[in-house]
Design a protein around this motif. Sequence first.
Motif, PDB file in Angstrom:
ATOM      1  N   PHE A  51       0.854  -1.182   0.000  1.00  0.00           N
ATOM      2  CA  PHE A  51       0.000   0.000   0.000  1.00  0.00           C
ATOM      3  C   PHE A  51       0.890   1.232   0.000  1.00  0.00           C
ATOM      4  O   PHE A  51       1.750   1.375   0.875  1.00  0.00           O
ATOM      5  CB  PHE A  51      -0.891   0.034   1.249  1.00  0.00           C
ATOM      6  N   ALA A  52       0.692   2.122  -0.957  1.00  0.00           N
ATOM      7  CA  ALA A  52       1.395   3.397  -0.995  1.00  0.00           C
ATOM      8  C   ALA A  52       0.456   4.483  -0.477  1.00  0.00           C
ATOM      9  O   ALA A  52      -0.638   4.188   0.013  1.00  0.00           O
ATOM     10  CB  ALA A  52       1.845   3.702  -2.429  1.00  0.00           C
ATOM     11  N   ASP A  53       0.868   5.726  -0.605  1.00  0.00           N
ATOM     12  CA  ASP A  53       0.000   6.838  -0.221  1.00  0.00           C
ATOM     13  C   ASP A  53      -1.298   6.768  -1.010  1.00  0.00           C
ATOM     14  O   ASP A  53      -1.334   6.258  -2.132  1.00  0.00           O
ATOM     15  CB  ASP A  53       0.693   8.173  -0.487  1.00  0.00           C
ATOM     16  N   ILE A  57      -2.217   0.454  -4.592  1.00  0.00           N
ATOM     17  CA  ILE A  57      -1.644  -0.850  -4.294  1.00  0.00           C
ATOM     18  C   ILE A  57      -0.737  -1.313  -5.430  1.00  0.00           C
ATOM     19  O   ILE A  57      -0.894  -0.917  -6.585  1.00  0.00           O
ATOM     20  CB  ILE A  57      -2.729  -1.916  -4.018  1.00  0.00           C
ATOM     21  N   SER A  58       0.201  -2.168  -5.079  1.00  0.00           N
ATOM     22  CA  SER A  58       1.078  -2.812  -6.053  1.00  0.00           C
ATOM     23  C   SER A  58       1.578  -4.094  -5.417  1.00  0.00           C
ATOM     24  O   SER A  58       1.390  -4.322  -4.221  1.00  0.00           O
ATOM     25  CB  SER A  58       2.253  -1.901  -6.424  1.00  0.00           C
ATOM     26  N   GLY A  59       2.200  -4.925  -6.216  1.00  0.00           N
ATOM     27  CA  GLY A  59       2.758  -6.147  -5.664  1.00  0.00           C
ATOM     28  C   GLY A  59       3.078  -7.161  -6.731  1.00  0.00           C
ATOM     29  O   GLY A  59       3.029  -6.875  -7.930  1.00  0.00           O
ATOM     30  N   VAL A  79     -10.946  -3.349  -3.588  1.00  0.00           N
ATOM     31  CA  VAL A  79      -9.815  -3.188  -4.491  1.00  0.00           C
ATOM     32  C   VAL A  79     -10.378  -2.979  -5.883  1.00  0.00           C
ATOM     33  O   VAL A  79     -11.220  -3.753  -6.339  1.00  0.00           O
ATOM     34  CB  VAL A  79      -8.891  -4.425  -4.446  1.00  0.00           C
ATOM     35  N   LYS A  80      -9.927  -1.913  -6.553  1.00  0.00           N
ATOM     36  CA  LYS A  80     -10.478  -1.574  -7.865  1.00  0.00           C
ATOM     37  C   LYS A  80      -9.359  -1.323  -8.873  1.00  0.00           C
ATOM     38  O   LYS A  80      -8.228  -1.055  -8.512  1.00  0.00           O
ATOM     39  CB  LYS A  80     -11.344  -0.317  -7.749  1.00  0.00           C
ATOM     40  N   ASN A  81      -9.751  -1.384 -10.122  1.00  0.00           N
ATOM     41  CA  ASN A  81      -8.858  -1.052 -11.241  1.00  0.00           C
ATOM     42  C   ASN A  81      -7.544  -1.826 -11.200  1.00  0.00           C
ATOM     43  O   ASN A  81      -6.475  -1.266 -11.427  1.00  0.00           O
ATOM     44  CB  ASN A  81      -8.590   0.457 -11.278  1.00  0.00           C
TER      45      ASN A  81
END
Length: 132
Positions: A51-53, A57-59, A79-81
């Motif tokens: 989780f960023a600002d 999200i990424s991973g 969680v979207k897009n």
Amino acid sequence: MKQLIFCGMLLLLLSSCKEKLDPASFNNTKWELTELPGLTLPASAKASLNFADSLKISGKSFCNSYGGQAEIADNKITVKNVFGTRMFCQETDAAERSYLHALNQVNGAKVKENKLYLLNGDKTLLIFTKTN
């Protein structure tokens, strides 16, 4: 009548004990998938959720990288897009598809003892351990 009032007060008390999701507590956190109920995780690769600002999200989804946007409203998380790379890795393909499918079904979460439980209703979809 007294029983009805007592039941109502008990419900209010129990609902106030439910942990609230604070969006700020997710900012700049990293999590590693430790359990996807009903599936044995591949030993050759890991899945992560960062989780960023602003709850971006990424991973890694075992083989590929992904990103998207999390939203917290009314004490629920979605969680979207979600987007990702599309490399094919035969040994992790089933786990990757299951992971991304579960991620897209999330509508709730709880954090307990450095573990993040992503939920759909009362059903646990994914369990992560905090890595930072």
